[in-house]
Every structure is written in C-alpha cells, then in structure tokens.
Design a protein around this motif. Structure first.
Motif, short mmCIF file in Angstrom:
data_model
loop_
_atom_site.label_atom_id
_atom_site.label_comp_id
_atom_site.label_asym_id
_atom_site.label_seq_id
_atom_site.Cartn_x
_atom_site.Cartn_y
_atom_site.Cartn_z
N HIS A 157 108.54 6.10 84.28
CA HIS A 157 109.58 5.12 84.60
C HIS A 157 109.41 4.68 86.05
CE1 HIS A 157 111.86 8.89 85.77
NE2 HIS A 157 112.00 8.17 86.86
N PRO A 158 109.91 3.51 86.34
CA PRO A 158 109.77 3.00 87.71
C PRO A 158 110.51 3.89 88.69
CG PRO A 158 110.79 1.36 86.28
CD PRO A 158 110.62 2.59 85.48
N ILE A 159 109.93 4.09 89.81
CA ILE A 159 110.57 4.89 90.85
C ILE A 159 110.63 4.07 92.13
CG2 ILE A 159 109.91 7.12 89.89
CD1 ILE A 159 107.64 7.19 91.98
N HIS A 160 111.17 4.68 93.14
CA HIS A 160 111.30 4.06 94.46
C HIS A 160 110.05 3.23 94.81
CE1 HIS A 160 112.42 3.83 98.73
NE2 HIS A 160 111.15 4.04 98.96
N SER A 167 115.53 6.01 91.43
CA SER A 167 115.72 6.35 90.03
C SER A 167 116.44 7.69 90.04
CB SER A 167 114.37 6.47 89.32
OG SER A 167 113.61 7.52 89.90
N TYR A 168 117.38 7.83 89.17
CA TYR A 168 118.11 9.10 89.06
C TYR A 168 117.82 9.60 87.65
CZ TYR A 168 120.70 7.07 93.02
OH TYR A 168 121.05 6.49 94.21
N PRO A 169 116.76 10.40 87.50
CA PRO A 169 116.33 10.73 86.15
C PRO A 169 117.21 11.72 85.42
CG PRO A 169 114.75 11.50 87.81
CD PRO A 169 115.87 10.88 88.54
N ASN A 170 118.03 12.43 86.11
CA ASN A 170 118.88 13.40 85.43
C ASN A 170 120.23 13.35 86.08
OD1 ASN A 170 119.83 15.51 83.92
ND2 ASN A 170 118.91 17.08 85.19
N VAL A 171 120.79 12.17 86.08
CA VAL A 171 121.93 11.92 86.94
C VAL A 171 123.19 12.66 86.51
CG1 VAL A 171 122.86 9.87 85.78
CG2 VAL A 171 122.95 10.03 88.28
N THR A 172 123.20 13.16 85.28
CA THR A 172 124.38 13.92 84.89
C THR A 172 124.24 15.40 85.23
OG1 THR A 172 123.48 14.27 82.67
CG2 THR A 172 124.89 12.37 82.98
#
Lengths: 288, 182
Positions: free
Chosen positions: A51-54, A263-268
């Motif tokens: 996934h796209p990141i910074h 990107s916040y891949p595991n934001v929960t």
C-alpha cells in the motif's frame, strides 16, 4: 502495481528561508527531506508494503458518493484539500465503527479549529451490495460522523468485486468481508489465494511482519483484514474482533498534492501513533 | 508530588501547554499529543457524570486527584463493550470503593440520549459512576477502539491501558497492583 515516489520538484533552497514569513501555502510545500510531503517520514518504518506509504502518490480512483448522488474523484482534491481515507462495511460493527469514529474525531477538530474546508473524510464501503445509502447514513450517524458536512463522503463502488479489487489490488490494503457469505464461495483453496495475492504479504504493517514474506496471512493475524477467506475463520461467532491477534484496518492521510503523508496500517491497534491525538496533530500539521 | 502545584506553576510561567499561554500567544498550533508539564499524557480533564444507577450527576476530574483512577471508555453501540459489563461489575464490586471507578462514553446526547444511555446502563447492570465525553477530550488521548481500560496511579500516571475485552480478574489484579504500589 506501480507506486511512484514523488520527489518534489520545488526549488527548495530559495523558498525555505522565508517559509515562516509567508505563512500558509509555502510552509507546507517543503519538508526537511525535500520530498513533497509536509510531515517527515514516520518514526516506524512501514517496510516496503504494497500500500502507498509516506511520500507515495495515492492512486487516483473515482467513486460514487451515494448520499449526494455524485461522483467523487480523488484527483479533485488536488490543489483543494487533504483527505483521509479508510475502508469499512456496515456489518462490521467493531473496528470499522472505530474507523468512522476516528474520522469523526478529526472532523470535529477540523470544525472546531476552522480547517474543515482543508480536509475531506472518505469512508469507502467494500460491501456495497449490502451497504446502500441508508445503511451508510445510519452507520455514519451512529458512529458520530457529521455526514451532512461538505467534507464527509461515503464512497460506494458498483459491486463487491470492484470494491475488493480496488482495495486489494489498486490500493493494497488487504481486506476481507468477515460476515459476507459470498466471500466464502469466491475463495476456494487457501493456497491458490496465496499465489494470487503473494504480493500483498507485505501490505500489512511493516513493524508487525518480521520479514516473513511468504507466510500465510492466517498466521499473521486473526480475523482482521486479509484478502482471502478460509471458511474456518469466518463463522458467525468470530466477529471481526476475533479472539486474539491484530487487525489490519488501514487509514490514509493524503495531502492536497495527492501524496500520502501517513498510512496507518493498523489504526485500531494500540500504540501512540494511533491515538486520535497523534493523528489529529498530523492532520493539523498537514493542513496548516 | 502535588499536581495542582505544578500546574499552577506552569500556568504562571506561561508555558505553551498551559491555558495561560492562550491569552498571551493566541491560539497556538497546539500539539495535542504533547505531554502536560508534569509528564502526564494530558492535563486533567473534567468529565460530566450522569444520573444513573450508582452514579450521580456532576463532574469528575480524570485522572482524579490523589486517588487511583480506573476508567472504562466505551460506547453503547459497541458490542464488546456490552460483553465487558459483567467483568466491570465484578471488579467494581471488589475494588470500586478503593479507587475512582468510572465508565465514560464518547457519545453525546444526539447519539445516545440520557434515557437511551441509562436504559443501556441498566440493561447491562451498570452500578458505578457513569460519565460522558461528547467532545472526545479524554478519549482522543487513548484511542477510539472501545472498550479501553485506562488505569492511573495516585499521581495521575497511566499504569495500564488496554483495549478489547478483559476479565474481571485482570482488571482487579491490575487495580490492586497499582494500589499496592501507591
């Protein structure tokens, strides 16, 4: 999938010195690493996920907003505002609700501090076959979003197939519908799915995948987002929170040049970077 | 360490984190996630408490001054939060009197009216302090993935923070651990 890193073409040297004097607009063009992002790279490397990141361009997709009956193209935000995007479905009542609540907290902050026109909130359903406009409306309201605000958009692809393709292939934030029966039929043997989606092994948070590139997603996380179904994991009792393990619910913060700031891949999940306060700070910095 | 004294000192110095600074500098760009001056994650926050079984209407400072504080952050729409209630009840019965023990929802009255909230509370046998944080002032520092348990020691430092479902044993032993160390 191509992911293009966008190195700023701005003439950095001359402008940097006066950034403070000119205030808005200039300060956020440049950051210390010379790329086209406001924020510096995150402290924790995301590794090399799909996934796209910074620093990456976020894919420009175009999707209907079913509540307003208009088409939203991500490109329209370039030059206009930053946006936050996440992926939900209304049958997912725990972590997806958290995603909406999180966006709503940023939305409240934006309204309170006057940057509501500099940010948009995009919640895309990947179960459009279940989630019609009314379902989405109720879901948003239940979870505290101001869905009437101009900056809120639910996005609804034409079909589940298109939605999952968008998420898994175009964007690379693997997702699966826990409760949807059709998903169990679509996905047969686990191994063949791994072949198809081998590229997505790295899509989850770099800090959690200790470089086990070829590992079965089933090992890495529980009932969170993974792009294949095994019937075992998806019975009715295993709600999306599962019994243990992590859930890869992803959120993106994209600036007004279409470049990913975070990107916040595991934001929960737990962790300081996922606290709403930290995320709000990131957003405030990006829009200022 | 008396937190009140430290906060007063900070305000008089006009430190950016203090409210006094707002008057001097105008609204700062304000880093929400910065620690307060005395190393707490945030300055103490006043939460509105509601009239419900085991709870009186009023306010509660979080973290409470001078006591161990246990907070359960929840929402009535959250299924795991419902599942969590029995364990919270057992913990409240066992150690609730020794600490400030409170459940706080981030729902405002539009999302859950007073009646809806107290109905939910009674349905799940809530019988301790209940509060609201409708502007997310508190929850923004902890997360939105409810239920979240946050345990502060007597100095207001976070000693435990965990989202997801916990057993009463876990909650009680954490609280007792912090009480013993205080």
């Amino acid at each position: 999938m191509k992911r293009r890193s966008y190195l700023g073409a701005m003439t950095a040297a001359g402008i940097t010195g006066v950034a403070g004097c000119l205030g808005d607009g200039v300060g956020d063009i440049l950051s210390s690493d010379g790329t086209d992002t406001t924020l510096d790279p995150p402290e924790q490397s995301r590794g090399d996920p799909i996934h796209p990141i910074h620093g990456d361009e976020f894919p420009t997709v175009s999707l209907p907003d079913p509540l307003r009956d208009e088409e939203i193209s991500l490109e329209q935000f370039e030059g206009d505002r930053a946006y936050m995007m996440t992926f939900i479905y209304t049958s997912c009542t725990e972590d997806c609700a958290t995603l909406v609540r999180l966006l709503s907290e940023v939305q409240s902050d934006a309204a309170e501090r006057g940057y509501e026109d500099d940010i948009a909130f995009l919640a895309m359903t990947f179960d459009p076959e279940t989630d019609g406009p009314e379902e989405l409306r109720e879901y948003g309201e239940t979870n505290g979003a101001d869905i009437e605000a101009d900056n809120w958009h639910f996005l609804r692809p034409e079909s589940n197939e298109e939605a999952l393709r968008l998420i898994n292939d175009d964007i690379g934030a693997p997702a699966d519908l826990e409760n949807a029966e059709q998903n169990h039929e679509e996905h047969g043997d686990e191994d063949s799915d791994h072949d198809d989606h081998g590229g997505n092994d790295d899509a989850d948070d770099g800090e959690q995948d200790d470089g086990s590139d070829d590992s079965d997603h089933g090992d890495d996380h529980d009932d969170g987002e993974h792009d294949h179904g095994d019937g075992d994991d998806h019975d009715g009792s295993d709600a999306d929170h599962g019994s243990e393990g992590v859930h890869y619910y992803t959120m993106f913060l994209v600036n007004d040049r279409g470049i990913v700031e975070r990107s916040y891949p595991n934001v929960t999940g737990d962790g300081e970077e996922n606290r709403p306060a930290s995320i709000i700070d990131n957003v405030r910095t990006v829009v200022e | 360490m008396r937190r009140r004294d430290v906060l007063a000192g900070a305000a008089s110095v006009g430190a950016l984190a203090g409210a006094g600074a707002l008057a001097v500098y105008g609204v700062p760009s304000g880093v929400l996630s910065d620690e307060s001056d005395d190393g707490l994650r945030h300055d103490p926050i006043e939460i509105e408490t509601v009239e419900a079984t085991g709870s009186d209407a009023g306010t509660q400072t979080i973290p409470a001054d001078g006591t161990v504080t246990f907070v359960d952050l929840f929402a009535t729409t959250c299924d795991i939060c419902q599942d969590q209630m029995p364990a919270l009840g057992e913990a409240a019965d066992q150690v609730g009197d020794d600490v400030t023990f409170i459940s706080i929802t981030n729902e405002g009255e539009e999302q859950a009216s007073d009646d809806e909230l107290t109905d939910w509370w009674d349905e799940y046998d809530g019988r301790w302090q209940l509060g609201r944080d409708p502007t997310s002032e508190l929850i923004v520092h902890y997360g939105t993935s409810t239920p979240i348990a946050v345990l502060f020691d007597g100095d207001g430092q976070v000693q435990w923070e965990e989202s997801g479902r916990k057993t009463s044993d876990e909650i009680v032993s954490r609280i007792e651990g912090v009480l013993a160390d205080d």
